[in-house]
Scaffold this active site. Structure first.
Site, mmCIF file in Angstrom:
data_model
loop_
_atom_site.group_PDB
_atom_site.id
_atom_site.type_symbol
_atom_site.label_atom_id
_atom_site.label_comp_id
_atom_site.label_asym_id
_atom_site.label_seq_id
_atom_site.Cartn_x
_atom_site.Cartn_y
_atom_site.Cartn_z
ATOM 1 N N LYS A 124 14.881 25.174 -31.298
ATOM 2 C CA LYS A 124 15.582 23.957 -30.875
ATOM 3 C C LYS A 124 15.095 23.586 -29.482
ATOM 4 O O LYS A 124 15.839 23.495 -28.514
ATOM 5 C CB LYS A 124 17.104 24.202 -30.890
ATOM 6 C CG LYS A 124 17.947 22.953 -30.697
ATOM 7 C CD LYS A 124 17.829 21.957 -31.832
ATOM 8 C CE LYS A 124 18.793 20.791 -31.606
ATOM 9 N NZ LYS A 124 18.585 19.694 -32.591
ATOM 10 N N ASP A 153 20.013 33.921 -39.101
ATOM 11 C CA ASP A 153 21.209 34.321 -39.836
ATOM 12 C C ASP A 153 21.696 33.171 -40.716
ATOM 13 O O ASP A 153 21.974 33.342 -41.910
ATOM 14 C CB ASP A 153 22.297 34.727 -38.826
ATOM 15 C CG ASP A 153 23.484 35.405 -39.479
ATOM 16 O OD1 ASP A 153 23.451 35.653 -40.708
ATOM 17 O OD2 ASP A 153 24.461 35.700 -38.771
ATOM 18 N N ASP A 191 20.974 32.613 -45.093
ATOM 19 C CA ASP A 191 22.094 32.482 -46.033
ATOM 20 C C ASP A 191 21.963 31.191 -46.843
ATOM 21 O O ASP A 191 22.224 31.160 -48.051
ATOM 22 C CB ASP A 191 23.428 32.500 -45.288
ATOM 23 C CG ASP A 191 23.884 33.907 -44.939
ATOM 24 O OD1 ASP A 191 23.194 34.865 -45.338
ATOM 25 O OD2 ASP A 191 24.918 34.047 -44.269
ATOM 26 N N ASP A 239 17.567 22.108 -37.098
ATOM 27 C CA ASP A 239 18.369 21.203 -37.924
ATOM 28 C C ASP A 239 17.512 20.553 -39.010
ATOM 29 O O ASP A 239 17.957 20.389 -40.153
ATOM 30 C CB ASP A 239 19.083 20.143 -37.080
ATOM 31 C CG ASP A 239 18.223 19.560 -35.978
ATOM 32 O OD1 ASP A 239 17.082 20.032 -35.775
ATOM 33 O OD2 ASP A 239 18.695 18.632 -35.292
ATOM 34 N N TYR A 245 23.700 37.010 -30.134
ATOM 35 C CA TYR A 245 24.533 38.088 -30.652
ATOM 36 C C TYR A 245 24.557 39.290 -29.710
ATOM 37 O O TYR A 245 25.479 40.103 -29.753
ATOM 38 C CB TYR A 245 24.045 38.543 -32.031
ATOM 39 C CG TYR A 245 24.250 37.526 -33.132
ATOM 40 C CD1 TYR A 245 25.050 36.414 -32.950
ATOM 41 C CD2 TYR A 245 23.628 37.680 -34.366
ATOM 42 C CE1 TYR A 245 25.231 35.479 -33.955
ATOM 43 C CE2 TYR A 245 23.803 36.755 -35.385
ATOM 44 C CZ TYR A 245 24.605 35.652 -35.169
ATOM 45 O OH TYR A 245 24.786 34.732 -36.177
#
Length: 366
Positions: A191, A247, A251, A223, A142
């Protein structure tokens, strides 16, 4: 105790939910002998409309000079065509960077009264859902370079993801310290089978673990973590991860608890001045209809009292009031049971009435 709070009402339902949270804070101040003063700050779409900037420097200065910041939500389709550097969300990124808040802490806890609202099976919910996601907030993709260029006759988009050892270490330390105060289990999510940034993340986390022998550190690929959150969420205590992964996962975690409208968050750095906000968006489609759920914002205000103002009794009073209101069967639209029989036991109310009921129960819980 006197505290100055910078208030960002923002866009969409932001002004409605923040308004209810401020009334709760006013009642807390009266009950416990404090004084809270509010300094309004323009940020997001409303700031673009007013100032041509999602976060003017003057507004950022107000936030940095405050004791803490309470935020509603920013953004909406009205500003979808605004150039990237001027989008409402850029104001939020600038605010986080300007305040130096690098740790976003999002609890995922299911309230017993809302267990039926979880999309997970009762057998999974009964095991319990109570964990925290510690998300790195001012690094990663970001905050990297973003550009779109033309190459070989077609457009090519580039988003840069970088992390330094020191950035990983400081958020990792927050993860370990948080786990130490809970059940001493920390899951580091990355990851590393694909990304160099994740391989560095894993290396730094394991080095840091040597300083926390009382905390059990485990590694999990992002994942797999996404699957495990819906398959067996009770296994988690504290999850620490990088910006984009955090993020997305936070959620997801919010939805297994029944409603994203119930989840608060805190963003903290090296000072006590924090940024507190519900994790949901601005929901412009329901703005002005009095159906938004203010509980996530009210609980964010409670987190502010606990973590920035050292007022645990006051924060606990708010949380007990919320629980009492849920016990009494009051529900906003997003947390109404879908089962007809269960819904008949509840009272559907709007944003303002929910705030009023929490304030009424606040006095009883004092």
């Amino acid at each position: 105790m006197d505290k100055k709070i910078a208030v960002i009402r923002g866009d969409g339902i932001g002004p409605e939910i923040v308004g209810e949270a401020l009334q709760v804070l006013d009642d807390v101040a009266k009950l416990y002998g404090h004084e809270f003063t509010y300094d309004d700050v323009d940020m997001g779409g409303c700031a673009i409309d007013k100032w041509g900037d999602p976060l003017p420097q003057e507004m950022l200065d107000k936030c940095v000079a405050s004791d803490s910041v309470l935020l509603g939500a920013v953004g909406g389709p009205k500003w979808n065509d605004v150039p990237g550097p001027m989008r409402p969300e850029k104001g939020l990124l600038r605010l986080r960077a300007g305040m130096g808040v690098y740790s976003n802490n999002r609890p995922a806890k299911i309230w017993p009264q809302l267990a039926a609202a979880s999309p997970l099976s009762p057998a999974i919910v009964e095991k319990g859902i109570d964990f925290i996601i510690v998300r790195e907030l001012i690094g990663g993709i970001y905050f990297g370079k973003h550009e779109t260029v033309e190459e070989n006759g077609e457009l090519k988009a580039i988003d840069e993801l970088t992390y330094t050892e020191s950035e990983i270490e400081r958020i990792g330390r927050i993860g370990f310290e948080t786990a130490r105060k809970r059940n001493k289990q920390l899951c580091s999510v990355e990851k590393s089978n694909v990304l160099d940034s994740s391989r560095l993340w894993k290396k730094v986390m394991h080095k840091l673990a040597e300083e926390y022998p009382d905390v059990i550190l485990t590694d999990m690929l992002v994942d797999n973590c996404a699957m495990q959150i819906v398959k067996n969420p009770s296994q988690f205590d504290v999850i620490v991860t990088e910006n984009m992964f955090g993020d997305i996962l936070s959620d997801e975690a919010s939805m297994i608890t029944g409603s994203i409208g119930m989840i608060p968050s805190s963003s903290l750095g090296s000072s006590s001045c924090g940024l507190y906000e519900p994790i949901h968006g601005s929901a412009p489609d329901i703005a002005g209809t009095d159906i938004a759920n203010p509980i996530g914002t009210i609980l964010s205000a409670a987190m502010m009292l606990k973590y920035s103002f050292d007022m645990p009794k006051e924060a606990d009073c708010i949380e007990k009031a919320v629980s009492a209101v849920l016990d009494a069967g009051y529900r906003t639209a997003d947390i109404m049971p879908t089962d007809v029989e269960e819904a008949q036991k509840c009272v559907k109310i709007g944003c303002k009435e929910m705030g009023k009921q929490i304030r009424l129960h606040l006095r009883k819980e004092k």
